[in-house]
Design a protein around this motif. Structure first.
Motif, PDB file in Angstrom:
ATOM      1  N   GLU A  20      -3.097   9.111   4.802  1.00 26.69           N
ATOM      2  CA  GLU A  20      -4.226   8.516   4.095  1.00 26.69           C
ATOM      3  C   GLU A  20      -3.738   7.480   3.098  1.00 26.69           C
ATOM      4  O   GLU A  20      -2.633   7.576   2.541  1.00 26.69           O
ATOM      5  CB  GLU A  20      -5.031   9.587   3.346  1.00 26.69           C
ATOM      6  CG  GLU A  20      -4.280  10.273   2.227  1.00 26.69           C
ATOM      7  CD  GLU A  20      -5.176  11.137   1.338  1.00 26.69           C
ATOM      8  OE1 GLU A  20      -6.415  10.999   1.387  1.00 26.69           O
ATOM      9  OE2 GLU A  20      -4.606  11.940   0.564  1.00 26.69           O
ATOM     10  N   LEU A  21      -4.592   6.492   2.857  1.00 33.72           N
ATOM     11  CA  LEU A  21      -4.294   5.480   1.851  1.00 33.72           C
ATOM     12  C   LEU A  21      -4.446   6.097   0.471  1.00 33.72           C
ATOM     13  O   LEU A  21      -5.430   6.790   0.201  1.00 33.72           O
ATOM     14  CB  LEU A  21      -5.232   4.289   2.005  1.00 33.72           C
ATOM     15  CG  LEU A  21      -5.026   3.080   1.111  1.00 33.72           C
ATOM     16  CD1 LEU A  21      -5.483   1.818   1.844  1.00 33.72           C
ATOM     17  CD2 LEU A  21      -5.724   3.191  -0.226  1.00 33.72           C
TER      18      LEU A  21
ATOM     19  N   THR B  10       0.834  -1.192   0.000  1.00 35.21           N
ATOM     20  CA  THR B  10       0.000   0.000   0.000  1.00 35.21           C
ATOM     21  C   THR B  10       0.873   1.247   0.000  1.00 35.21           C
ATOM     22  O   THR B  10       1.868   1.307   0.726  1.00 35.21           O
ATOM     23  CB  THR B  10      -0.908   0.024   1.238  1.00 35.21           C
ATOM     24  OG1 THR B  10      -1.666  -1.192   1.287  1.00 35.21           O
ATOM     25  CG2 THR B  10      -1.874   1.196   1.195  1.00 35.21           C
ATOM     26  N   TRP B  11       0.481   2.205  -0.787  1.00 34.86           N
ATOM     27  CA  TRP B  11       1.070   3.544  -0.727  1.00 34.86           C
ATOM     28  C   TRP B  11       0.151   4.437   0.100  1.00 34.86           C
ATOM     29  O   TRP B  11      -1.065   4.472  -0.131  1.00 34.86           O
ATOM     30  CB  TRP B  11       1.245   4.145  -2.118  1.00 34.86           C
ATOM     31  CG  TRP B  11       2.392   3.609  -2.896  1.00 34.86           C
ATOM     32  CD1 TRP B  11       2.363   2.654  -3.864  1.00 34.86           C
ATOM     33  CD2 TRP B  11       3.765   4.005  -2.783  1.00 34.86           C
ATOM     34  NE1 TRP B  11       3.622   2.426  -4.358  1.00 34.86           N
ATOM     35  CE2 TRP B  11       4.511   3.249  -3.715  1.00 34.86           C
ATOM     36  CE3 TRP B  11       4.448   4.941  -1.990  1.00 34.86           C
ATOM     37  CZ2 TRP B  11       5.879   3.388  -3.878  1.00 34.86           C
ATOM     38  CZ3 TRP B  11       5.815   5.076  -2.151  1.00 34.86           C
ATOM     39  CH2 TRP B  11       6.530   4.295  -3.087  1.00 34.86           C
ATOM     40  N   TYR B  12       0.742   5.122   1.046  1.00 32.44           N
ATOM     41  CA  TYR B  12       0.052   6.129   1.843  1.00 32.44           C
ATOM     42  C   TYR B  12       0.723   7.475   1.594  1.00 32.44           C
ATOM     43  O   TYR B  12       1.856   7.532   1.123  1.00 32.44           O
ATOM     44  CB  TYR B  12       0.147   5.809   3.331  1.00 32.44           C
ATOM     45  CG  TYR B  12      -0.571   4.572   3.786  1.00 32.44           C
ATOM     46  CD1 TYR B  12       0.004   3.307   3.652  1.00 32.44           C
ATOM     47  CD2 TYR B  12      -1.841   4.650   4.363  1.00 32.44           C
ATOM     48  CE1 TYR B  12      -0.665   2.178   4.066  1.00 32.44           C
ATOM     49  CE2 TYR B  12      -2.513   3.515   4.786  1.00 32.44           C
ATOM     50  CZ  TYR B  12      -1.912   2.283   4.645  1.00 32.44           C
ATOM     51  OH  TYR B  12      -2.574   1.160   5.075  1.00 32.44           O
ATOM     52  N   ARG B  13       0.031   8.522   1.963  1.00 30.60           N
ATOM     53  CA  ARG B  13       0.662   9.833   1.939  1.00 30.60           C
ATOM     54  C   ARG B  13       0.156  10.654   3.110  1.00 30.60           C
ATOM     55  O   ARG B  13      -0.949  10.444   3.627  1.00 30.60           O
ATOM     56  CB  ARG B  13       0.399  10.578   0.627  1.00 30.60           C
ATOM     57  CG  ARG B  13      -1.037  11.006   0.415  1.00 30.60           C
ATOM     58  CD  ARG B  13      -1.205  11.618  -0.970  1.00 30.60           C
ATOM     59  NE  ARG B  13      -2.597  11.969  -1.222  1.00 30.60           N
ATOM     60  CZ  ARG B  13      -3.071  12.280  -2.425  1.00 30.60           C
ATOM     61  NH1 ARG B  13      -2.259  12.273  -3.493  1.00 30.60           N
ATOM     62  NH2 ARG B  13      -4.340  12.595  -2.580  1.00 30.60           N
ATOM     63  N   GLN B  14       0.993  11.596   3.495  1.00 33.06           N
ATOM     64  CA  GLN B  14       0.636  12.499   4.578  1.00 33.06           C
ATOM     65  C   GLN B  14       0.977  13.918   4.161  1.00 33.06           C
ATOM     66  O   GLN B  14       2.153  14.260   3.960  1.00 33.06           O
ATOM     67  CB  GLN B  14       1.366  12.133   5.860  1.00 33.06           C
ATOM     68  CG  GLN B  14       0.899  12.905   7.071  1.00 33.06           C
ATOM     69  CD  GLN B  14       1.341  12.266   8.371  1.00 33.06           C
ATOM     70  OE1 GLN B  14       2.242  11.438   8.415  1.00 33.06           O
ATOM     71  NE2 GLN B  14       0.689  12.656   9.463  1.00 33.06           N
TER      72      GLN B  14
ATOM     73  N   THR C 233       0.668  16.907  -2.939  1.00 31.83           N
ATOM     74  CA  THR C 233       1.884  17.178  -2.171  1.00 31.83           C
ATOM     75  C   THR C 233       1.839  16.476  -0.824  1.00 31.83           C
ATOM     76  O   THR C 233       0.806  16.486  -0.141  1.00 31.83           O
ATOM     77  CB  THR C 233       2.055  18.691  -1.957  1.00 31.83           C
ATOM     78  OG1 THR C 233       2.339  19.303  -3.220  1.00 31.83           O
ATOM     79  CG2 THR C 233       3.183  19.004  -0.992  1.00 31.83           C
ATOM     80  N   GLY C 234       2.960  15.882  -0.447  1.00 29.05           N
ATOM     81  CA  GLY C 234       3.041  15.222   0.844  1.00 29.05           C
ATOM     82  C   GLY C 234       4.196  14.256   0.899  1.00 29.05           C
ATOM     83  O   GLY C 234       4.962  14.126  -0.068  1.00 29.05           O
ATOM     84  N   VAL C 235       4.304  13.576   2.020  1.00 25.29           N
ATOM     85  CA  VAL C 235       5.288  12.511   2.169  1.00 25.29           C
ATOM     86  C   VAL C 235       4.583  11.201   1.860  1.00 25.29           C
ATOM     87  O   VAL C 235       3.537  10.901   2.436  1.00 25.29           O
ATOM     88  CB  VAL C 235       5.893  12.487   3.583  1.00 25.29           C
ATOM     89  CG1 VAL C 235       6.894  11.350   3.704  1.00 25.29           C
ATOM     90  CG2 VAL C 235       6.557  13.819   3.899  1.00 25.29           C
ATOM     91  N   TYR C 236       5.166  10.445   0.952  1.00 20.94           N
ATOM     92  CA  TYR C 236       4.579   9.184   0.517  1.00 20.94           C
ATOM     93  C   TYR C 236       5.335   8.025   1.177  1.00 20.94           C
ATOM     94  O   TYR C 236       6.573   7.998   1.196  1.00 20.94           O
ATOM     95  CB  TYR C 236       4.645   9.078  -1.004  1.00 20.94           C
ATOM     96  CG  TYR C 236       3.612   9.919  -1.704  1.00 20.94           C
ATOM     97  CD1 TYR C 236       3.688  11.309  -1.684  1.00 20.94           C
ATOM     98  CD2 TYR C 236       2.542   9.330  -2.371  1.00 20.94           C
ATOM     99  CE1 TYR C 236       2.728  12.087  -2.308  1.00 20.94           C
ATOM    100  CE2 TYR C 236       1.579  10.099  -3.004  1.00 20.94           C
ATOM    101  CZ  TYR C 236       1.672  11.477  -2.962  1.00 20.94           C
ATOM    102  OH  TYR C 236       0.719  12.254  -3.579  1.00 20.94           O
ATOM    103  N   TYR C 237       4.559   7.089   1.693  1.00 21.05           N
ATOM    104  CA  TYR C 237       5.117   5.928   2.375  1.00 21.05           C
ATOM    105  C   TYR C 237       4.599   4.653   1.712  1.00 21.05           C
ATOM    106  O   TYR C 237       3.418   4.582   1.350  1.00 21.05           O
ATOM    107  CB  TYR C 237       4.680   5.896   3.843  1.00 21.05           C
ATOM    108  CG  TYR C 237       5.073   7.086   4.669  1.00 21.05           C
ATOM    109  CD1 TYR C 237       4.262   8.215   4.724  1.00 21.05           C
ATOM    110  CD2 TYR C 237       6.244   7.073   5.424  1.00 21.05           C
ATOM    111  CE1 TYR C 237       4.618   9.309   5.505  1.00 21.05           C
ATOM    112  CE2 TYR C 237       6.604   8.158   6.209  1.00 21.05           C
ATOM    113  CZ  TYR C 237       5.781   9.273   6.232  1.00 21.05           C
ATOM    114  OH  TYR C 237       6.126  10.355   7.008  1.00 21.05           O
TER     115      TYR C 237
END
Length: 118
Positions: A49-50, A38-42, A93-97
């Motif tokens: 969020e997913l 899963t990729w999430y971002r913040q 825009t955000g940090v992706y995990y």
């Protein structure tokens, strides 16, 4: 312990594209094949969020805001998952995990910054 490393982030103009990669370099292949990824971002000031997920069988799902613009894929042989992001806007825009999960095991990457300039 498996190491998960994201790459491919950076600064892009609105309307542009980026491809994120997430590699589980130390994960044995049979374990990787069992993972839902899963990729999430913040975004700044917001909850994580997913964004997109891909199952062991290749089934995918996306949050509504990225449907038709983002594509998640996996290359099991390379132990890598990709997130192709097109038509980017400032809301992306955000940090992706990336996250690798199966059963009770969950492994996170360190996160990578994506900045969309409008």
């Amino acid at each position: 312990q498996a190491q998960v490393v994201e790459s491919g982030g950076g600064l892009v103009q609105a309307g542009g594209s980026l491809r994120l990669s997430c590699k589980a370099a130390r994960m044995i292949l049979s374990t990787f094949n069992m993972k839902t990824i899963t990729w999430y971002r913040q975004a700044p000031g917001k909850q994580r969020e997913l964004v997109a997920a891909i199952s062991t069988g290749g089934n995918t799902n996306y949050t509504d805001s990225v449907k038709g613009r983002f594509t998640i894929s996996r290359d099991n042989g390379k132990r890598t998952v990709y997130l192709q992001m097109n038509s980017l806007n400032d809301a992306d825009t955000g940090v992706y995990y990336c996250n690798f999960a199966s059963g009770t095991t969950s492994t996170w990457g360190q996160g990578i910054q994506v900045t969309v300039a409008s």
